[in-house]
Every structure is written in C-alpha cells, then in structure tokens.
Design a protein around this motif. Structure first.
Motif, PDB file in Angstrom:
ATOM      1  N   LEU A  11       0.826  -1.204   0.000  1.00 50.60           N
ATOM      2  CA  LEU A  11       0.000   0.000   0.000  1.00 50.60           C
ATOM      3  C   LEU A  11       0.863   1.257   0.000  1.00 50.60           C
ATOM      4  O   LEU A  11       0.591   2.216  -0.734  1.00 50.60           O
ATOM      5  N   MET A  12       1.873   1.241   0.846  1.00 48.61           N
ATOM      6  CA  MET A  12       2.727   2.415   0.975  1.00 48.61           C
ATOM      7  C   MET A  12       3.629   2.608  -0.249  1.00 48.61           C
ATOM      8  O   MET A  12       3.928   3.740  -0.646  1.00 48.61           O
ATOM      9  N   ALA A  13       4.047   1.496  -0.842  1.00 51.04           N
ATOM     10  CA  ALA A  13       5.006   1.580  -1.943  1.00 51.04           C
ATOM     11  C   ALA A  13       4.333   1.801  -3.295  1.00 51.04           C
ATOM     12  O   ALA A  13       4.997   2.230  -4.244  1.00 51.04           O
ATOM     13  N   MET A  14       3.041   1.518  -3.389  1.00 51.62           N
ATOM     14  CA  MET A  14       2.373   1.624  -4.687  1.00 51.62           C
ATOM     15  C   MET A  14       2.503   3.014  -5.318  1.00 51.62           C
ATOM     16  O   MET A  14       2.771   3.126  -6.522  1.00 51.62           O
ATOM     17  N   PRO A  15       2.358   4.115  -4.547  1.00 54.18           N
ATOM     18  CA  PRO A  15       2.517   5.447  -5.174  1.00 54.18           C
ATOM     19  C   PRO A  15       3.924   5.699  -5.716  1.00 54.18           C
ATOM     20  O   PRO A  15       4.120   6.612  -6.518  1.00 54.18           O
ATOM     21  N   LEU A  16       4.898   4.901  -5.251  1.00 56.30           N
ATOM     22  CA  LEU A  16       6.280   5.077  -5.698  1.00 56.30           C
ATOM     23  C   LEU A  16       6.652   4.146  -6.846  1.00 56.30           C
ATOM     24  O   LEU A  16       7.801   4.153  -7.294  1.00 56.30           O
ATOM     25  N   SER A  17       5.690   3.344  -7.288  1.00 56.82           N
ATOM     26  CA  SER A  17       5.994   2.314  -8.289  1.00 56.82           C
ATOM     27  C   SER A  17       5.781   2.800  -9.719  1.00 56.82           C
ATOM     28  O   SER A  17       5.771   1.979 -10.639  1.00 56.82           O
ATOM     29  N   GLY A  18       5.614   4.112  -9.903  1.00 54.09           N
ATOM     30  CA  GLY A  18       5.392   4.645 -11.244  1.00 54.09           C
ATOM     31  C   GLY A  18       6.452   4.229 -12.259  1.00 54.09           C
ATOM     32  O   GLY A  18       6.111   3.752 -13.352  1.00 54.09           O
ATOM     33  N   PRO A  19       7.747   4.386 -11.948  1.00 56.72           N
ATOM     34  CA  PRO A  19       8.780   3.990 -12.912  1.00 56.72           C
ATOM     35  C   PRO A  19       8.725   2.516 -13.287  1.00 56.72           C
ATOM     36  O   PRO A  19       8.972   2.152 -14.446  1.00 56.72           O
ATOM     37  N   LEU A  20       8.368   1.655 -12.319  1.00 54.76           N
ATOM     38  CA  LEU A  20       8.274   0.225 -12.588  1.00 54.76           C
ATOM     39  C   LEU A  20       7.162  -0.065 -13.600  1.00 54.76           C
ATOM     40  O   LEU A  20       7.376  -0.799 -14.581  1.00 54.76           O
ATOM     41  N   PHE A  21       5.996   0.516 -13.382  1.00 50.17           N
ATOM     42  CA  PHE A  21       4.886   0.279 -14.309  1.00 50.17           C
ATOM     43  C   PHE A  21       5.101   0.997 -15.644  1.00 50.17           C
ATOM     44  O   PHE A  21       4.627   0.533 -16.677  1.00 50.17           O
ATOM     45  N   ALA A  22       5.831   2.126 -15.611  1.00 48.80           N
ATOM     46  CA  ALA A  22       6.138   2.820 -16.863  1.00 48.80           C
ATOM     47  C   ALA A  22       7.044   1.974 -17.742  1.00 48.80           C
ATOM     48  O   ALA A  22       6.888   1.946 -18.978  1.00 48.80           O
ATOM     49  N   ARG A  23       7.961   1.255 -17.124  1.00 48.66           N
ATOM     50  CA  ARG A  23       8.852   0.379 -17.887  1.00 48.66           C
ATOM     51  C   ARG A  23       8.100  -0.859 -18.379  1.00 48.66           C
ATOM     52  O   ARG A  23       8.341  -1.339 -19.497  1.00 48.66           O
ATOM     53  N   ALA A  24       7.175  -1.367 -17.543  1.00 54.10           N
ATOM     54  CA  ALA A  24       6.430  -2.573 -17.918  1.00 54.10           C
ATOM     55  C   ALA A  24       5.372  -2.267 -18.978  1.00 54.10           C
ATOM     56  O   ALA A  24       5.061  -3.129 -19.808  1.00 54.10           O
ATOM     57  N   PHE A  25       4.829  -1.032 -18.950  1.00 55.67           N
ATOM     58  CA  PHE A  25       3.778  -0.662 -19.911  1.00 55.67           C
ATOM     59  C   PHE A  25       4.145   0.667 -20.570  1.00 55.67           C
ATOM     60  O   PHE A  25       3.546   1.713 -20.287  1.00 55.67           O
ATOM     61  N   PRO A  26       5.143   0.659 -21.438  1.00 59.27           N
ATOM     62  CA  PRO A  26       5.627   1.914 -22.040  1.00 59.27           C
ATOM     63  C   PRO A  26       4.588   2.594 -22.931  1.00 59.27           C
ATOM     64  O   PRO A  26       4.708   3.789 -23.211  1.00 59.27           O
ATOM     65  N   GLN A  27       3.593   1.861 -23.378  1.00 55.62           N
ATOM     66  CA  GLN A  27       2.581   2.436 -24.269  1.00 55.62           C
ATOM     67  C   GLN A  27       1.544   3.274 -23.512  1.00 55.62           C
ATOM     68  O   GLN A  27       0.775   4.010 -24.143  1.00 55.62           O
ATOM     69  N   LEU A  28       1.540   3.191 -22.182  1.00 53.49           N
ATOM     70  CA  LEU A  28       0.555   3.920 -21.386  1.00 53.49           C
ATOM     71  C   LEU A  28       1.087   5.292 -20.986  1.00 53.49           C
ATOM     72  O   LEU A  28       2.216   5.417 -20.522  1.00 53.49           O
ATOM     73  N   GLU A  29       0.250   6.318 -21.159  1.00 51.88           N
ATOM     74  CA  GLU A  29       0.661   7.656 -20.759  1.00 51.88           C
ATOM     75  C   GLU A  29       0.692   7.805 -19.241  1.00 51.88           C
ATOM     76  O   GLU A  29       1.563   8.483 -18.692  1.00 51.88           O
ATOM     77  N   ARG A  30      -0.261   7.175 -18.556  1.00 50.27           N
ATOM     78  CA  ARG A  30      -0.342   7.239 -17.097  1.00 50.27           C
ATOM     79  C   ARG A  30      -0.401   5.817 -16.544  1.00 50.27           C
ATOM     80  O   ARG A  30      -1.477   5.273 -16.311  1.00 50.27           O
ATOM     81  N   PRO A  31       0.738   5.214 -16.302  1.00 53.99           N
ATOM     82  CA  PRO A  31       0.748   3.815 -15.858  1.00 53.99           C
ATOM     83  C   PRO A  31       0.468   3.625 -14.367  1.00 53.99           C
ATOM     84  O   PRO A  31       0.318   2.494 -13.913  1.00 53.99           O
ATOM     85  N   LEU A  32       0.399   4.719 -13.600  1.00 54.10           N
ATOM     86  CA  LEU A  32       0.164   4.606 -12.161  1.00 54.10           C
ATOM     87  C   LEU A  32      -1.123   5.320 -11.789  1.00 54.10           C
ATOM     88  O   LEU A  32      -1.309   6.499 -12.112  1.00 54.10           O
ATOM     89  N   TYR A  33      -1.996   4.618 -11.094  1.00 56.26           N
ATOM     90  CA  TYR A  33      -3.256   5.220 -10.646  1.00 56.26           C
ATOM     91  C   TYR A  33      -2.955   6.247  -9.553  1.00 56.26           C
ATOM     92  O   TYR A  33      -2.340   5.920  -8.536  1.00 56.26           O
TER      93      TYR A  33
END
Length: 241
Positions: A19-41
């Motif tokens: 829960l605490m780390a999810m807001p910091l996981s943007g770079p991880l999801f950006a790398r996993a889903f490069p086609q998404l403009e906003r990969p982190l909720y």
C-alpha cells in the motif's frame, strides 16, 4: 523471536508495504507498460481506498452475520422449524442475483455511493453464514442438550452456553467464506461511486489500462489472503478450546 516466523505477520506487513510503496511504483509500471501515458493510478490514495474497501466489507458482513446467524438460530428452534426450508430458499435466491444486477436495481432507489453496495454485499454474503449456522447447530450432539436440560438450564442458556460454543468453528467457517467472497465482490462497488480497491480496476478496464487493473487486483487479492489467514487462526483457537 517466535513471532518473526509467523507467516501471518509477514503477509500483513507485505500488504501494508505494498500500500505504501504503490505510489512510488510509477517507474516500474512505466517500464512494464511503455505504451501507457499514465501507468500509475493517482486519482485516490491507495491507503484511503483500502480503508474504504475494508469498511464496506466490515459493515455489510456485520449485518450479514446478524441476519444470517439470527435466521439460522430461529429456524432451528421448535417454533421456527416450519420456516427453515423457506428461509434457505430465499437466502439462496438472494445469492443467485448477480451483484451488478442488485446494484442496478438499488441505485435508482438509494442513489450512488456505499448504500447500494452494502445491500448487494449483504445479500451476497448471507448464504454461507446461514448454512454454517444451520450445519453447526445441527452437529451439536443431542446428548449435550440433554445434559444441559438435566442440570436445569433454560432454552436460552442451552443456546448461549452449549449450542453456539460447540457450533462456533462451523459458524466461523461460514463467516470466513462470506467475508472472503465480499472482499472480492466489493471491487465492483466502484461502478456505483463507492471508493474501493476496485476503483483502479474499473477505471483500468474502461480505459484499457492494464497497469491500473494489476495495481487494484493485487491489493484486493492480498487483502483476501490476509483475511483468510486471520480467520484460519481464529477458527483454530476455537477448535483448541
């Protein structure tokens, strides 16, 4: 140091850490889903979504326990045995309605928000609790009731001091099933405006954003696992006396 080897503790810590780390996981999801403009909720705090999700499940499960156990006890008394079959049929019918259909019916009457979601979860969670209560009380040995009557216990005392304690593990198993079902089902409450961990899932599905779906689904799944382990611990304590 035995507590350090407790799997339940580590599951709880993992859920809180995620829960605490999810807001910091943007770079991880950006790398996993490069086609998404906003990969982190980012529309809502994951902590707030989790608290709202837990609260929704807790309220609906509380009322489901009151109604399910109350109904189960009533139809096992001599005065209510004639209504047992009808009660089981009605409660089973309530679970056959898809939660989405219940929400669609409830929203025009109750409006958007948590109220229609609680109604849907309540109806969906009744059956396991009622069945657990009936099975638990039916499994109480007749000899235990006879001994209680022999020492002068009233019908109320027999229920509270003999039947319910002996039936507790089976009843708790039904409550456990109901709560776990509702943790997963509560995710769709976001379709009617309730804030839950299903909100990223619903938004992700509607916007073809797989990253949002993964973020919400992982947290819902882990919450269900933690809750299941907590109930397992509680049931084990009842069985061991």
């Amino acid at each position: 140091m035995r507590w350090l080897r407790d799997p339940l503790l580590w599951l709880i810590l993992l859920f809180v850490a995620l829960l605490m780390a999810m807001p910091l996981s943007g770079p991880l999801f950006a790398r996993a889903f490069p086609q998404l403009e906003r990969p982190l909720y980012q529309q809502d705090s994951f902590v707030q979504l989790a608290l709202s999700h837990i609260g929704l499940v807790a309220v609906s499960s509380f009322f489901a326990v009151i109604i399910g156990m109350g109904g189960g006890v009533l139809v096992t008394r001599s005065a209510g045995k004639e209504f047992r079959s009808l009660t089981e049929t009605l409660v089973a019918a309530g679970q056959t309605f898809p939660p989405v259909a219940v929400l669609a019916i409830a929203v025009p009457v109750m409006g958007f928000g948590e109220a229609p979601a609680i109604i849907a979860l309540l109806l969906y969670g009744l059956l396991p609790i009622l069945q657990g209560t009936l099975a638990g009380i039916d499994a109480v040995p007749a000899s235990a009731r006879e001994i209680a009557e022999g020492v002068g216990m009233s019908a109320w005392q027999i229920l509270c001091k003999v039947e319910l304690p002996l039936a507790a593990p089976v009843i708790l198993a039904g409550i456990r099933t109901s709560v776990i079902i509702n943790i997963g089902t509560a995710a769709i409450a976001s379709t009617v405006g309730a804030k839950t961990l299903g909100t990223p899932v619903i938004i992700g599905l509607s916007g073809f954003n797989t990253a949002y779906v993964i973020q919400g689904a992982c947290l819902v799944a882990l919450l269900a696992i933690v809750t299941d382990r907590l109930f397992e611990r509680l049931i084990r304590r009842f069985k061991n006396g």
